[in-house]
Scaffold this motif. Structure first.
Motif, PDB file in Angstrom:
ATOM      1  N   ALA A  82      68.160  47.158  39.190  1.00 20.61           N
ATOM      2  CA  ALA A  82      67.924  48.460  39.808  1.00 20.61           C
ATOM      3  C   ALA A  82      68.415  48.414  41.249  1.00 20.61           C
ATOM      4  CB  ALA A  82      66.439  48.819  39.764  1.00 20.61           C
TER       5      ALA A  82
ATOM      6  N   CYS B  94      62.119  56.916  37.766  1.00 19.19           N
ATOM      7  CA  CYS B  94      62.569  55.536  37.634  1.00 19.19           C
ATOM      8  C   CYS B  94      61.534  54.663  36.930  1.00 19.19           C
ATOM      9  CB  CYS B  94      62.893  54.961  39.009  1.00 19.19           C
ATOM     10  SG  CYS B  94      64.304  55.750  39.817  1.00 19.19           S
TER      11      CYS B  94
ATOM     12  N   LEU C  91      70.789  54.127  41.763  1.00 19.89           N
ATOM     13  CA  LEU C  91      70.385  55.231  42.616  1.00 19.89           C
ATOM     14  C   LEU C  91      71.459  55.461  43.673  1.00 19.89           C
ATOM     15  CD1 LEU C  91      66.717  54.012  43.122  1.00 19.89           C
ATOM     16  CD2 LEU C  91      67.448  55.881  41.636  1.00 19.89           C
TER      17      LEU C  91
ATOM     18  N   LEU D  25      59.806  52.271  45.304  1.00 22.58           N
ATOM     19  CA  LEU D  25      59.959  51.995  43.883  1.00 22.58           C
ATOM     20  C   LEU D  25      59.354  50.645  43.529  1.00 22.58           C
ATOM     21  CD1 LEU D  25      61.039  52.597  41.072  1.00 22.58           C
ATOM     22  CD2 LEU D  25      63.273  51.736  41.819  1.00 22.58           C
TER      23      LEU D  25
ATOM     24  N   LEU E 268      69.531  50.671  36.422  1.00 21.63           N
ATOM     25  CA  LEU E 268      69.128  51.856  37.163  1.00 21.63           C
ATOM     26  C   LEU E 268      69.946  51.893  38.445  1.00 21.63           C
ATOM     27  CD1 LEU E 268      67.249  54.217  37.976  1.00 21.63           C
ATOM     28  CD2 LEU E 268      65.595  52.492  38.758  1.00 21.63           C
TER      29      LEU E 268
END
Length: 240
Positions: free
Chosen positions: A96, A197, A120, A47, A118
């Motif tokens: 994130a 994302c 995950l 990412l 964000l």
């Protein structure tokens, strides 16, 4: 805004990636919070690479947050946001994180510089029982995306669904995607997860626009917008 010294465990920002040029103009910052370090790496590294490429023209800078001990805490994420403000000034920040880093990002969302979160596969099931739910008030006014694999055996998908449902009541700008049959590291559908994302981060920090699936997820009432399936091949049409 206070600029505290790093927490005792020695949190620090990794090398900046993204905006380039002799004197780059930074317009937004993503702070990446990996999970517990003793486990194999999750989706944070790919990412980071994808964000550095996709956001360079927008003035996006990414930093991976390093920390000692067992893993990230809310204090580490808050310190990192303070440090981003100290370095770059009044620019929007996205927190994130993966696993424990996802939980830290959610908890630290109330920081004044943070406009989006964000998370995950956030590790919420180990942090609170049914009588002590995770707080969600700090998510108000933020853009929030949670992504979870349906076969995650380490961080319960049901826990992030419950949190998303409570967050949606206080903040309509909350959505959650399910990655069918994927596990904790979201490795089997990594390309789609990363594309999702990147689309969310660029929209939250810069354009205010998202791909159709993200727009639909944000607009849909619970539980539809909180159990949005991540389609196979997501991102290919965005490139085409």
């Amino acid at each position: 805004m206070s600029h505290d010294a790093p927490p005792a465990r020695g949190a620090r920002l990794g090398r900046a990636a993204g905006a380039s040029g002799p004197v780059p103009t930074v317009s937004g910052v993503v702070l990446l919070l990996p999970g517990v370090t003793r486990w194999p790496p999750g989706p944070v590294r790919p990412l980071a690479r994808a964000l550095a490429r996709a956001g360079r023209a927008e003035g996006l800078v990414t930093h991976t947050v390093a920390y000692g001990g067992e893993g990230p805490r809310e204090a580490d994420a808050r310190w990192a946001a303070d440090e981003a403000v100290r370095r770059y000034g009044d620019v929007p920040v996205c927190l994130a994180g993966h696993a424990a880093g996802g939980r830290a990002a959610l908890l630290a969302a109330g920081h004044g510089a943070v406009n989006s979160v964000l998370a995950l596969a956030p590790s919420l099931d180990e942090a609170a029982g049914p009588d002590t739910p995770e707080p969600v008030k700090q998510l108000s006014g933020r853009q929030v995306l949670i992504v979870h694999g349906t076969n995650d055996a380490r961080s319960a998908p049901e826990a992030s669904l419950r949190l998303a449902a409570r967050a949606k009541k206080a903040n309509r700008s909350t959505c959650r995607f399910e990655v069918h049959s994927d596990g904790h590291r979201l490795r089997d559908h990594q390309a789609e997860v990363v594309a999702l994302c990147v689309d969310f981060v660029l929209g939250a920090l810069f354009t205010g626009r998202y791909s159709r699936p993200v727009t639909d997820a944000l607009a849909a009432p619970p539980p539809l917008g909180l159990r949005m399936p991540l389609a196979s091949g997501f991102g290919r049409s965005l490139r085409g």
